[in-house]
Design an enzyme around this catalytic site. Sequence first.
Site, PDB file in Angstrom:
ATOM      1  N   ARG A 102       0.868  -1.164  -0.107  1.00 42.37           N
ATOM      2  CA  ARG A 102       0.096  -0.061   0.065  1.00 42.37           C
ATOM      3  C   ARG A 102       0.921   1.184   0.061  1.00 42.37           C
ATOM      4  O   ARG A 102       1.526   1.461   0.996  1.00 42.37           O
ATOM      5  CB  ARG A 102      -0.975   0.027   1.266  1.00 42.37           C
ATOM      6  CG  ARG A 102      -1.915   1.118   1.306  1.00 42.37           C
ATOM      7  CD  ARG A 102      -2.684   1.213   2.342  1.00 42.37           C
ATOM      8  NE  ARG A 102      -4.150   0.385   2.034  1.00 42.37           N
ATOM      9  CZ  ARG A 102      -5.132   0.348   2.749  1.00 42.37           C
ATOM     10  NH1 ARG A 102      -5.257   1.165   3.555  1.00 42.37           N
ATOM     11  NH2 ARG A 102      -5.998  -0.270   2.194  1.00 42.37           N
ATOM     12  N   HIS A 129      -7.125   0.358  -6.719  1.00 46.09           N
ATOM     13  CA  HIS A 129      -7.487  -0.690  -5.470  1.00 46.09           C
ATOM     14  C   HIS A 129      -7.958  -1.841  -5.761  1.00 46.09           C
ATOM     15  O   HIS A 129      -9.195  -2.267  -5.796  1.00 46.09           O
ATOM     16  CB  HIS A 129      -8.261   0.035  -4.452  1.00 46.09           C
ATOM     17  CG  HIS A 129      -8.161  -0.421  -3.067  1.00 46.09           C
ATOM     18  ND1 HIS A 129      -7.415  -1.753  -2.519  1.00 46.09           N
ATOM     19  CD2 HIS A 129      -8.923  -0.269  -1.898  1.00 46.09           C
ATOM     20  CE1 HIS A 129      -7.433  -1.973  -1.307  1.00 46.09           C
ATOM     21  NE2 HIS A 129      -8.493  -1.128  -0.961  1.00 46.09           N
ATOM     22  N   GLN A 132      -9.599  -4.700  -3.508  1.00 45.88           N
ATOM     23  CA  GLN A 132     -11.004  -4.339  -3.192  1.00 45.88           C
ATOM     24  C   GLN A 132     -11.741  -4.702  -4.316  1.00 45.88           C
ATOM     25  O   GLN A 132     -12.966  -5.402  -3.827  1.00 45.88           O
ATOM     26  CB  GLN A 132     -10.982  -2.822  -2.986  1.00 45.88           C
ATOM     27  CG  GLN A 132     -12.353  -2.335  -2.448  1.00 45.88           C
ATOM     28  CD  GLN A 132     -12.739  -2.771  -1.095  1.00 45.88           C
ATOM     29  OE1 GLN A 132     -11.938  -2.575  -0.128  1.00 45.88           O
ATOM     30  NE2 GLN A 132     -14.070  -3.076  -1.040  1.00 45.88           N
ATOM     31  N   ASP A 222     -17.461   5.844  -1.922  1.00 38.70           N
ATOM     32  CA  ASP A 222     -16.349   6.082  -1.200  1.00 38.70           C
ATOM     33  C   ASP A 222     -16.188   7.339  -0.474  1.00 38.70           C
ATOM     34  O   ASP A 222     -16.984   8.287  -1.070  1.00 38.70           O
ATOM     35  CB  ASP A 222     -14.986   5.620  -1.993  1.00 38.70           C
ATOM     36  CG  ASP A 222     -13.853   5.451  -1.113  1.00 38.70           C
ATOM     37  OD1 ASP A 222     -14.001   5.291   0.143  1.00 38.70           O
ATOM     38  OD2 ASP A 222     -12.996   5.388  -1.643  1.00 38.70           O
ATOM     39  N   CYS A 258     -16.371   0.597   0.464  1.00 42.22           N
ATOM     40  CA  CYS A 258     -15.222  -0.129   0.732  1.00 42.22           C
ATOM     41  C   CYS A 258     -14.909  -0.288   2.310  1.00 42.22           C
ATOM     42  O   CYS A 258     -13.995  -0.954   2.723  1.00 42.22           O
ATOM     43  CB  CYS A 258     -13.911   0.379  -0.319  1.00 42.22           C
ATOM     44  SG  CYS A 258     -13.754   1.941   0.045  1.00 42.22           S
ATOM     45  N   ARG A 286     -13.152  -9.566   1.065  1.00 42.03           N
ATOM     46  CA  ARG A 286     -11.863  -9.309   0.867  1.00 42.03           C
ATOM     47  C   ARG A 286     -10.948 -10.538   1.248  1.00 42.03           C
ATOM     48  O   ARG A 286     -10.082 -10.817   0.299  1.00 42.03           O
ATOM     49  CB  ARG A 286     -11.076  -8.239   1.673  1.00 42.03           C
ATOM     50  CG  ARG A 286     -11.874  -6.824   1.659  1.00 42.03           C
ATOM     51  CD  ARG A 286     -11.457  -6.037   0.434  1.00 42.03           C
ATOM     52  NE  ARG A 286     -10.145  -5.972   0.192  1.00 42.03           N
ATOM     53  CZ  ARG A 286      -9.139  -4.976   0.626  1.00 42.03           C
ATOM     54  NH1 ARG A 286      -9.999  -3.901   1.309  1.00 42.03           N
ATOM     55  NH2 ARG A 286      -8.097  -4.959   0.202  1.00 42.03           N
TER      56      ARG A 286
HETATM   57  N1   CP Z   1     -11.100  -0.843   2.266  1.00 36.70           N
HETATM   58  C1   CP Z   1     -10.018  -1.024   2.554  1.00 36.70           C
HETATM   59  O1   CP Z   1      -8.925  -1.115   1.663  1.00 36.70           O
HETATM   60  O2   CP Z   1      -9.739  -0.707   4.106  1.00 36.70           O
HETATM   61  P1   CP Z   1      -8.489  -0.592   4.955  1.00 36.70           P
HETATM   62  O3   CP Z   1      -8.081   0.755   4.824  1.00 36.70           O
HETATM   63  O4   CP Z   1      -9.082  -0.677   6.185  1.00 36.70           O
HETATM   64  O5   CP Z   1      -7.668  -1.673   4.448  1.00 36.70           O
HETATM   65  N1  NVA Z   2     -10.275   6.186  -1.225  1.00 36.08           N
HETATM   66  C1  NVA Z   2      -9.914   5.773   0.067  1.00 36.08           C
HETATM   67  C2  NVA Z   2      -9.837   4.145   0.160  1.00 36.08           C
HETATM   68  C3  NVA Z   2      -9.316   3.641   1.664  1.00 36.08           C
HETATM   69  C4  NVA Z   2      -9.532   2.183   1.747  1.00 36.08           C
HETATM   70  C5  NVA Z   2      -8.371   6.132   0.219  1.00 36.08           C
HETATM   71  O1  NVA Z   2      -7.525   6.005  -0.414  1.00 36.08           O
HETATM   72  O2  NVA Z   2      -8.178   6.744   1.455  1.00 36.08           O
END
Ligand code: CP
Ligand code: NVA
Length: 300
Positions: A102, A129, A132, A222, A258, A286
């Site tokens: 990430r 993502h 997801q 989101d 998500c 997930r």
């Molecule tokens: N949806 C998602 O990726 O959640 P987290 O940020 O908790 O990993």
């Molecule tokens: N769009 C959000 C998703 C988190 C899982 C972010 O990037 O913060």
Amino acid sequence: MQHVLTIDDLSTDQLASVLDDAAALKRAQADGTPHRLLAGRTLAMLFEKPSTRTRLSFEVGMTQLGGHAAFLGEDDSQLGRGEPVADTARALGLYADAVMARVDSHADLETLAANAGVPVVNGLSDRAHPAQTLADLLTLREVVGDAGTVAWVGDANNVGASFLVGAAMAGYDVHTATPAEFAFDDAVVERALAAGDATGSEVTVGHDPEAAVAAADAVYTDVWVSMGDEAERERRLAAFEEFRVDSGLLGDAAFMHCLPAHRGEEVTADVVDGPNSVVWRQAENRLHAQKALLVALLGS
Ligand code: CP
Ligand code: NVA
């Protein structure tokens, strides 16, 4: 060796196969049927941003598959002290069988993939993502079936971009509504349209929430302020005010998110906590979808 940095790094056939396998692994887990398909294998997990679901679902998934996951947070590795991403990638690949990362910048994922020597999976970047999206598509199969219409309302962010392309790859009609100033990149729309041409799904992008949800079996939103967008918070809250998913906009559709959700911003509490919400099913999926992906990438 295959990397999954975006959902269309998988072919349409591979995507369908991963979803089939995810459903089978979900049944196996529920039945208590052992499936130690990655015994002795290790996933290195590199995080530059916080996570609840992504970290735990990959880590628990590796445990259930008989393997191991090693977590490196932002302050745990030499990356935080300036070691180049390429050098970090080479080191991770010497020990681990795959890397899940990430990152703040999608370009860093590409550098990881170019240097790790093992498969790299995107656990969220500024652009995409895909992990997801696998869970989202498994959820749609369960809730809507193999065909139907889905709407994306709100920010054209990482989650939205992957969902738009992935839903078209899976054969769903997809209609989006974002503010004009936070619209999907042309390149993302082109990839979704190309996927839709191949599968026969209709893809439209626009700025009208009511139009986007008109025929929707599921409505997905989101957060309005993603990680890294905090400096734009006030401008974003103002721009997205008409894009909140409330019970009137949702109608009878399923509600997708998500998570984490911000009740009162992108979604009202009665919707995210209401009977049409499938957000906890998405969160559970997930685990199953990523296990199937890891087996596809690493299984012998
Ligand atoms: N949806 C998602 O990726 O959640 P987290 O940020 O908790 O990993
Ligand atoms: N769009 C959000 C998703 C988190 C899982 C972010 O990037 O913060």
